[in-house]
Design a protein around this motif. Structure first.
Motif, PDB file in Angstrom:
ATOM      1  N   ASN A   1      40.062  31.730  44.950  1.00 53.47           N
ATOM      2  CA  ASN A   1      38.744  32.353  44.992  1.00 53.47           C
ATOM      3  C   ASN A   1      38.709  33.727  44.331  1.00 53.47           C
ATOM      4  OD1 ASN A   1      37.317  30.239  46.315  1.00 53.47           O
ATOM      5  ND2 ASN A   1      38.484  30.722  48.145  1.00 53.47           N
ATOM      6  N   VAL A   2      39.233  33.761  43.118  1.00 53.43           N
ATOM      7  CA  VAL A   2      39.243  35.005  42.361  1.00 53.43           C
ATOM      8  C   VAL A   2      37.917  35.123  41.622  1.00 53.43           C
ATOM      9  CG1 VAL A   2      40.426  36.303  40.556  1.00 53.43           C
ATOM     10  CG2 VAL A   2      41.728  34.754  42.033  1.00 53.43           C
ATOM     11  N   PRO A   3      37.195  36.249  41.790  1.00 51.86           N
ATOM     12  CA  PRO A   3      35.909  36.395  41.086  1.00 51.86           C
ATOM     13  C   PRO A   3      36.102  36.297  39.571  1.00 51.86           C
ATOM     14  CG  PRO A   3      36.243  38.169  42.707  1.00 51.86           C
ATOM     15  CD  PRO A   3      37.536  37.424  42.607  1.00 51.86           C
ATOM     16  N   ALA A   4      35.183  35.601  38.912  1.00 48.83           N
ATOM     17  CA  ALA A   4      35.261  35.441  37.454  1.00 48.83           C
ATOM     18  C   ALA A   4      35.267  36.796  36.747  1.00 48.83           C
ATOM     19  CB  ALA A   4      34.083  34.590  36.961  1.00 48.83           C
ATOM     20  N   ALA A   5      34.513  37.764  37.313  1.00 49.19           N
ATOM     21  CA  ALA A   5      34.446  39.095  36.695  1.00 49.19           C
ATOM     22  C   ALA A   5      35.810  39.786  36.732  1.00 49.19           C
ATOM     23  CB  ALA A   5      33.405  39.959  37.415  1.00 49.19           C
ATOM     24  N   SER A   6      36.610  39.492  37.767  1.00 48.46           N
ATOM     25  CA  SER A   6      37.954  40.083  37.858  1.00 48.46           C
ATOM     26  C   SER A   6      38.849  39.569  36.738  1.00 48.46           C
ATOM     27  CB  SER A   6      38.588  39.759  39.211  1.00 48.46           C
ATOM     28  OG  SER A   6      37.825  40.314  40.264  1.00 48.46           O
TER      29      SER A   6
END
Lengths: 365, 365
Positions: A80-85
């Protein structure tokens, strides 16, 4: 972007400082890499065995920029890593593996199942559910019992509820707080298998033998591997893993949970994909004491552009998770000659928390 | 003094941050321990994979007091630890293992050989040498060739000189700068073997199979283990290891280098002890990929009061050290399926420096 393969002495970043990050870090250091962890919890299990840790949230822009600059490649221990990260890490100059496509697919259960069926990795029937009306229609289509899950997040049985009768629709929808969801048909499986596989930067694929899993209260309890299977099942599982890895243009280790469906009434059985995890996986911990190259080293090899390691089993292993205060069993377990202990260095043994695992090693024959 | 066995979550201190400290730290973290390194070199190989490092000299009183206070037990990766440092650690409340007796014996070659012969672990004949006159007399007694070594310090062939003729006495004595020394008779050995053994806090002993070693320019190059031996040799080596461990009331892993002497002219052959190392040993690195419990975990188990782990070999292993720029072979080695890589994270590949080792794993049969 760095030149591959990465030389020993290069730095690997890991988002997430739990036990998966810890075991990835330990494997990376065996190959001569330095590791930096990003995790909001100070002195995380992985941070304690790594060159450094950045203590910050996973979407902290400054932290991500720093991590991307000091690291040659960045990976993660959860999906669940944010795409923006991911974007920010790439902008800072780091290679990111696995890539954003694999993460996006694995973060949404509808997208995941749609992708899987498209590459020939069959799943149970499913329907996307946004409203209570959707749910009522979906139950009519799939029948009961069926399983309502949130489209995003949720693991170890969290964020999901069984619907045994159409009348339970409203209560079930409330139980998941009306979030975007998926209704899944029930799979008539006899056992859960899983397969751990890796794909390298050059597209080379390596697949481990199948494991057979048991769960307690929705949490993995044991994996026995290599599982007792027939050659057709092994071949089909390998085919599924390869289709998924190639379909996602994947780099790294991936775990695939499978339902083993028996043939009946003249119909052939087979394997259905339950879900995929774009990371090292609890059901692959047995490889630490059963294979020449374990899943953690394999992931590091894959993301750094190294050739993949040997996946054949040299032992039969029963992996058992120690949850919560089961960790107190260490005194007895430490005296068993066939038991290999893997403790995570967590200080607080909350109920159900994964504290350690043990691998019981037996001869293959 | 802490209560034994030490629980996971306890802290282990290690004097020395090189590769042995690094692999000890990795083994300790698998068992859930935290590790703090003391080493004057910042970001040492071991410090990079540990909870923390105190950057100070090994005789720095403040550093030792801090280390002794934060750690439940302190151990070391080299034998030349000042006795005063051990005392300070103990005063600060830490258990120290192995204890001061073992260290004192191992630090002085005359004391070491005297001890060994006293417990029935026979060595070559030797004479203590303090003056040139002593040396001349010693050469007359032992004959040539004989080997002059400083009593203290020196490893990997440093601080020692062969005397091939009595006329070389003065030059040899100058070569070691007239320091207190020992002259050793030449052993007519056919090969060097070594045995790695451990003794726990409760006096339990575990012994690994013998390894056979080869050297290049005085530095260990390979160990093949289990060595091809007969049952009598195995039994004698085990007897020697037990006598030494019990004789020193030893706690931890100990390495014993042995000369294998062939029988001749009707005389029985046997094993002579070359030297002992009160620590994990380069000739025991094969256990990482050949045994259920490797020498590093075994040492941690021993010093923390845990039961000892299994020492039987499940594979035949050829360990090879990579020295200096041999580390550049990593690209080829990483593609060999039977090779397990162990890199030390050293940045500078000075000639002859131990940079890594590889274990080539084969089946026992």
């Amino acid at each position: 972007m760095p030149t591959l393969p990465l030389s020993p002495g290069s730095t690997i970043g890991i988002l997430g400082g739990g036990q998966l990050g810890r075991m990835l870090s330990q494997a990376a250091s065996r190959l001569g890499f330095d590791v930096v962890i990003l995790d909001p919890e100070e002195n995380s299990p992985a941070g304690r065995v790594s060159r450094g840790q950045i203590v910050a949230e996973y979407d902290d822009p400054t932290a991500l920029t720093v991590l991307g600059r000091v690291c040659d490649v960045v990976t993660f221990e959860f999906e669940n890593v944010p795409a923006a990260s991911i974007e920010r890490l790439a902008e800072a100059g780091a290679l990111v593996a696995p890539g954003p496509t694999a993460l996006a697919v694995a973060q949404d259960r509808v997208d995941e199942k749609t992708f899987l069926n498209a590459v020939g990795a069959t799943t149970v029937d499913f329907v996307a559910v946004d409203t209570l009306d959707d749910l009522t229609a979906a139950i009519q289509h799939l029948g009961t019992p069926s399983l309502l899950k949130t489209r995003r997040e949720g693991y170890d049985g969290k964020g999901q509820v069984w619907i045994r009768d159409a009348a339970e629709a409203e209560a079930a929808f409330e139980a998941i707080a009306g979030r975007p969801a998926i209704l899944e048909a029930r799979a008539a499986f006899t056992r859960e298998l899983s397969i751990i596989a890796a794909r390298s930067q050059s597209g080379e694929i390596a697949v481990y033998p199948l494991g057979e899993n048991t769960h307690t209260k929705g949490v993995l309890k044991t994996t026995l591997a290599p599982a007792v299977t027939d050659a057709a099942t092994d071949a089909r599982a390998r085919e599924i893993a390869e289709a998924i890895l190639d379909g996602l243009d994947y780099v790294g280790v991936l775990g695939v949970e499978l339902f083993d469906i028996p043939g009946q009434d003249g119909q052939a059985g087979g394997l259905l994909v339950n879900e995929i995890a774009p990371r090292v996986h609890n059901t692959g911990h047995w490889t630490q004491d059963g294979c020449g190259c374990d899943q953690f080293e394999q992931h590091i090899r894959a993301i750094t552009g190294w050739p993949l390691g040997a996946t054949a089993a040299h032992a039969r292993v029963e992996m058992t998770n120690l949850l919560g205060d089961e960790i107190d069993q260490w005194t007895n377990l430490s005296a068993e000659p066939d038991v290999r202990l893997h403790l995570y260095g967590k200080t607080e043994a909350r109920p159900g928390r994964k504290m350690a695992h043990v691998n019981r090693v037996r001869s293959l024959a």
